[in-house]
Design a protein around this motif. Structure first.
Motif, short mmCIF file in Angstrom:
data_model
loop_
_atom_site.label_atom_id
_atom_site.label_comp_id
_atom_site.label_asym_id
_atom_site.label_seq_id
_atom_site.Cartn_x
_atom_site.Cartn_y
_atom_site.Cartn_z
N PHE A 94 0.86 -1.18 0.00
CA PHE A 94 0.00 0.00 0.00
C PHE A 94 0.90 1.23 0.00
N TYR A 95 0.87 1.99 -1.11
CA TYR A 95 1.67 3.21 -1.22
C TYR A 95 0.81 4.40 -0.85
N HIS A 96 1.32 5.27 -0.01
CA HIS A 96 0.56 6.47 0.32
C HIS A 96 1.52 7.63 0.59
N ALA A 97 0.96 8.80 0.91
CA ALA A 97 1.81 9.97 1.13
C ALA A 97 1.34 10.77 2.34
N GLY A 98 0.60 10.14 3.22
CA GLY A 98 0.20 10.82 4.44
C GLY A 98 -0.95 11.80 4.30
N CYS A 99 -1.49 11.92 3.09
CA CYS A 99 -2.61 12.86 2.88
C CYS A 99 -3.88 12.28 3.52
N PRO A 100 -4.87 13.14 3.79
CA PRO A 100 -6.11 12.65 4.43
C PRO A 100 -6.77 11.52 3.65
N VAL A 101 -6.81 11.64 2.32
CA VAL A 101 -7.41 10.56 1.51
C VAL A 101 -6.65 9.25 1.75
N CYS A 102 -5.32 9.38 1.80
CA CYS A 102 -4.48 8.20 2.01
C CYS A 102 -4.73 7.55 3.36
N VAL A 103 -4.80 8.37 4.39
CA VAL A 103 -4.94 7.84 5.74
C VAL A 103 -6.27 7.11 5.90
N THR A 104 -7.33 7.69 5.36
CA THR A 104 -8.63 7.02 5.40
C THR A 104 -8.56 5.69 4.68
N ALA A 105 -7.96 5.71 3.49
CA ALA A 105 -7.85 4.49 2.71
C ALA A 105 -7.04 3.44 3.44
N GLU A 106 -5.96 3.88 4.06
CA GLU A 106 -5.12 2.92 4.77
C GLU A 106 -5.88 2.27 5.91
N GLN A 107 -6.53 3.13 6.72
CA GLN A 107 -7.18 2.60 7.90
C GLN A 107 -8.34 1.67 7.55
N GLN A 108 -9.11 2.05 6.54
CA GLN A 108 -10.29 1.25 6.25
C GLN A 108 -9.99 0.13 5.28
N PHE A 109 -8.90 0.23 4.60
CA PHE A 109 -8.74 -0.56 3.41
C PHE A 109 -7.61 -1.57 3.51
N ALA A 110 -6.42 -1.04 3.71
CA ALA A 110 -5.27 -1.94 3.80
C ALA A 110 -5.47 -2.88 4.98
N SER A 111 -6.09 -2.37 6.03
CA SER A 111 -6.30 -3.20 7.22
C SER A 111 -7.46 -4.17 7.04
N ALA A 112 -8.22 -4.00 5.94
CA ALA A 112 -9.37 -4.88 5.71
C ALA A 112 -8.98 -6.14 4.96
N LEU A 113 -7.76 -6.20 4.46
CA LEU A 113 -7.34 -7.38 3.69
C LEU A 113 -7.20 -8.59 4.61
N ASN A 114 -7.44 -9.72 4.03
CA ASN A 114 -7.38 -10.98 4.76
C ASN A 114 -5.95 -11.26 5.25
#
Lengths: 77, 77
Positions: free
Chosen positions: A6-26
């Protein structure tokens, strides 16, 4: 165990995606690595080679998924 | 159990996203529903209310994630 990056840059969109998304993977199926491209600029070229155009993006098995739109990779250089 | 809804329209971008992505979510945490908006047009308004602008999109806990870009919702009406 497949790898997901999961590549991100610390932006608000990224943080939301990381928290809800990357952590949702099996967790039984994927080893998830989170890369902050703003802080780890040495990994920008690796991300580009994988086909990443913007962040946040998730690379699963060499397939790139761009999620919403946070920041263009060129703006992080 | 949280609910995740994956909206798609059968396009190649959608199918790839569904196979690699919706199926990658943690089955212990999420109940994933897959909705084909091309075939279930009666659910377009529900998708719009959830904030979906294009497919494929994944809605997790009222948060919309647009993945890459397959088709605009307006093209499916």
């Amino acid at each position: 165990m497949k790898k997901a990056t999961f590549y991100h840059a610390g932006c608000p969109v990224c943080v939301t995606a990381e928290q809800q998304f990357a952590s949702a993977l099996n967790p039984k199926e994927f080893r998830v690595e989170v890369v902050h491209l703003g802080q780890q600029k040495q990994r920008l070229s690796e991300a580009e080679r994988a086909g990443v155009k913007s962040v946040p993006a998730l690379v699963i098995d060499q397939q790139v998924f761009h999620i919403n739109f946070g920041a263009a990779l060129n703006d992080l250089k």
